[in-house]
Design a protein around this motif. Structure first.
Motif, PDB file in Angstrom:
ATOM      1  N   LEU A  48       0.818  -1.209   0.000  1.00 23.19           N
ATOM      2  CA  LEU A  48       0.000   0.000   0.000  1.00 23.19           C
ATOM      3  C   LEU A  48       0.849   1.255   0.000  1.00 23.19           C
ATOM      4  N   LYS A  49       0.255   2.306  -0.535  1.00 22.64           N
ATOM      5  CA  LYS A  49       0.813   3.652  -0.374  1.00 22.64           C
ATOM      6  C   LYS A  49      -0.103   4.356   0.625  1.00 22.64           C
ATOM      7  N   VAL A  50       0.476   4.795   1.735  1.00 24.50           N
ATOM      8  CA  VAL A  50      -0.272   5.527   2.755  1.00 24.50           C
ATOM      9  C   VAL A  50       0.395   6.894   2.857  1.00 24.50           C
ATOM     10  N   GLY A  51      -0.329   7.902   2.416  1.00 28.72           N
ATOM     11  CA  GLY A  51       0.274   9.232   2.336  1.00 28.72           C
ATOM     12  C   GLY A  51       1.395   9.174   1.312  1.00 28.72           C
ATOM     13  N   ASP A  52       2.631   9.488   1.753  1.00 30.88           N
ATOM     14  CA  ASP A  52       3.752   9.472   0.808  1.00 30.88           C
ATOM     15  C   ASP A  52       4.686   8.289   1.036  1.00 30.88           C
ATOM     16  N   ASP A  66     -10.456  -0.976   6.611  1.00 27.67           N
ATOM     17  CA  ASP A  66     -11.331   0.051   7.147  1.00 27.67           C
ATOM     18  C   ASP A  66     -10.606   1.377   6.974  1.00 27.67           C
ATOM     19  N   ASN A  67     -11.069   2.174   6.028  1.00 27.51           N
ATOM     20  CA  ASN A  67     -10.374   3.414   5.678  1.00 27.51           C
ATOM     21  C   ASN A  67     -10.221   4.366   6.857  1.00 27.51           C
ATOM     22  N   LYS A  68     -11.221   4.451   7.726  1.00 30.71           N
ATOM     23  CA  LYS A  68     -11.126   5.347   8.883  1.00 30.71           C
ATOM     24  C   LYS A  68     -10.037   4.862   9.839  1.00 30.71           C
ATOM     25  N   ALA A  72      -6.506   6.777  10.822  1.00 36.96           N
ATOM     26  CA  ALA A  72      -6.200   7.075  12.224  1.00 36.96           C
ATOM     27  C   ALA A  72      -4.902   6.414  12.681  1.00 36.96           C
ATOM     28  N   VAL A  73      -4.679   5.170  12.264  1.00 37.41           N
ATOM     29  CA  VAL A  73      -3.524   4.413  12.754  1.00 37.41           C
ATOM     30  C   VAL A  73      -2.257   4.665  11.937  1.00 37.41           C
ATOM     31  N   LEU A  74      -2.405   4.718  10.618  1.00 34.97           N
ATOM     32  CA  LEU A  74      -1.228   4.855   9.757  1.00 34.97           C
ATOM     33  C   LEU A  74      -1.013   6.266   9.223  1.00 34.97           C
ATOM     34  N   GLY A  75      -1.939   7.162   9.496  1.00 43.23           N
ATOM     35  CA  GLY A  75      -1.729   8.562   9.193  1.00 43.23           C
ATOM     36  C   GLY A  75      -2.075   9.033   7.798  1.00 43.23           C
ATOM     37  N   GLY A  76      -2.889   8.285   7.079  1.00 44.24           N
ATOM     38  CA  GLY A  76      -3.279   8.734   5.755  1.00 44.24           C
ATOM     39  C   GLY A  76      -4.182   7.733   5.072  1.00 44.24           C
ATOM     40  N   LYS A  77      -4.656   8.115   3.913  1.00 47.48           N
ATOM     41  CA  LYS A  77      -5.499   7.235   3.115  1.00 47.48           C
ATOM     42  C   LYS A  77      -4.611   6.186   2.435  1.00 47.48           C
ATOM     43  N   ALA A  78      -5.067   4.945   2.423  1.00 45.47           N
ATOM     44  CA  ALA A  78      -4.295   3.865   1.801  1.00 45.47           C
ATOM     45  C   ALA A  78      -4.788   3.602   0.387  1.00 45.47           C
ATOM     46  N   VAL A 147      -1.463  -3.809  14.244  1.00 40.09           N
ATOM     47  CA  VAL A 147      -2.374  -2.674  14.103  1.00 40.09           C
ATOM     48  C   VAL A 147      -3.801  -3.180  13.927  1.00 40.09           C
ATOM     49  N   ASP A 148      -4.760  -2.334  14.214  1.00 36.53           N
ATOM     50  CA  ASP A 148      -6.174  -2.636  14.019  1.00 36.53           C
ATOM     51  C   ASP A 148      -6.662  -1.755  12.881  1.00 36.53           C
ATOM     52  N   VAL A 149      -6.618  -2.286  11.649  1.00 39.50           N
ATOM     53  CA  VAL A 149      -6.971  -1.477  10.479  1.00 39.50           C
ATOM     54  C   VAL A 149      -7.988  -2.145   9.547  1.00 39.50           C
ATOM     55  N   CYS A 150      -8.497  -3.311   9.938  1.00 37.08           N
ATOM     56  CA  CYS A 150      -9.473  -4.006   9.092  1.00 37.08           C
ATOM     57  C   CYS A 150     -10.839  -4.031   9.779  1.00 37.08           C
ATOM     58  N   GLU A 151     -11.872  -4.161   8.964  1.00 33.43           N
ATOM     59  CA  GLU A 151     -13.223  -4.309   9.502  1.00 33.43           C
ATOM     60  C   GLU A 151     -13.342  -5.677  10.137  1.00 33.43           C
ATOM     61  N   THR A 152     -14.064  -5.766  11.228  1.00 34.68           N
ATOM     62  CA  THR A 152     -14.330  -7.054  11.847  1.00 34.68           C
ATOM     63  C   THR A 152     -15.400  -7.737  11.027  1.00 34.68           C
ATOM     64  N   PRO A 153     -15.122  -8.967  10.524  1.00 39.23           N
ATOM     65  CA  PRO A 153     -16.138  -9.666   9.710  1.00 39.23           C
ATOM     66  C   PRO A 153     -17.415  -9.914  10.519  1.00 39.23           C
ATOM     67  N   ARG A 154     -18.519  -9.901   9.809  1.00 39.73           N
ATOM     68  CA  ARG A 154     -19.818 -10.107  10.492  1.00 39.73           C
ATOM     69  C   ARG A 154     -20.164 -11.560  10.543  1.00 39.73           C
TER      70      ARG A 154
END
Length: 154
Positions: A48-52, A66-68, A72-78, A147-154
């Motif tokens: 991934l590219k997160v920010g620069d 989970d984009n939000k 929050a965790v990695l400091g930018g949009k992936a 890190v916690d960056v994925c949606e929890t599956p339903r």
């Protein structure tokens, strides 16, 4: 590079971990069926590219980013890197990307959902190779941060 760089990495750092050559591609559904494991246990390695900056994220095979949380965790949009760029950075073909034996040192992150399994199966630098490994060992060998960056599956 690719499969041979992963073999060399494991020979030095974890000679007890065996790379398994596959007669079929290492796609999630193929491996899950062949090895009688859940699709979530296939550890997908995303470039991934997160920010620069470019990063590696290892996540469950059925996980969605989970984009939000990422912001929050990695400091930018992936954004997923284009296949050619991902292959050039990692030295591995897309579909066989692994956090070991990378051509370019990159920060590696492991999503916490991997921890729910005793064993996960990442690719091994080829679309026809994989390995079985405990998530904690994968993170340790890759020098990854949890890190916690994925949606929890339903």
């Amino acid at each position: 590079m690719s499969l041979e760089s992963v073999r060399a990495f494991l020979a030095e750092k974890a000679p007890d971990i065996e790379i398994i050559d596959l007669d079929r591609s290492s796609e999630t559904h193929t491996l899950a069926a062949a090895w009688n494991i859940k699709p979530a246990q296939i550890a997908k390695t995303l470039t991934l590219k997160v920010g620069d900056r470019n990063v590696i994220l290892v996540a469950c095979g059925d996980a969605r980013l989970d984009n939000k949380k990422i912001k929050a965790v990695l400091g930018g949009k992936a954004k997923m890197l284009p296949p050619e760029e991902a292959s050039a950075l990692t030295g591995h073909p897309v579909g066989g990307v692994c956090p070991f034996g990378l051509a370019t040192p990159l920060p590696v992150y492991c999503d916490i959902l991997l921890r729910q399994y005793d064993v996960v199966v990442p690719g091994a630098g080829s679309t026809h190779a994989a390995l079985r490994i405990a998530p904690s060992k994968l993170a340790e060998l890759a020098g990854a941060e949890w890190v916690d960056v994925c949606e929890t599956p339903r």
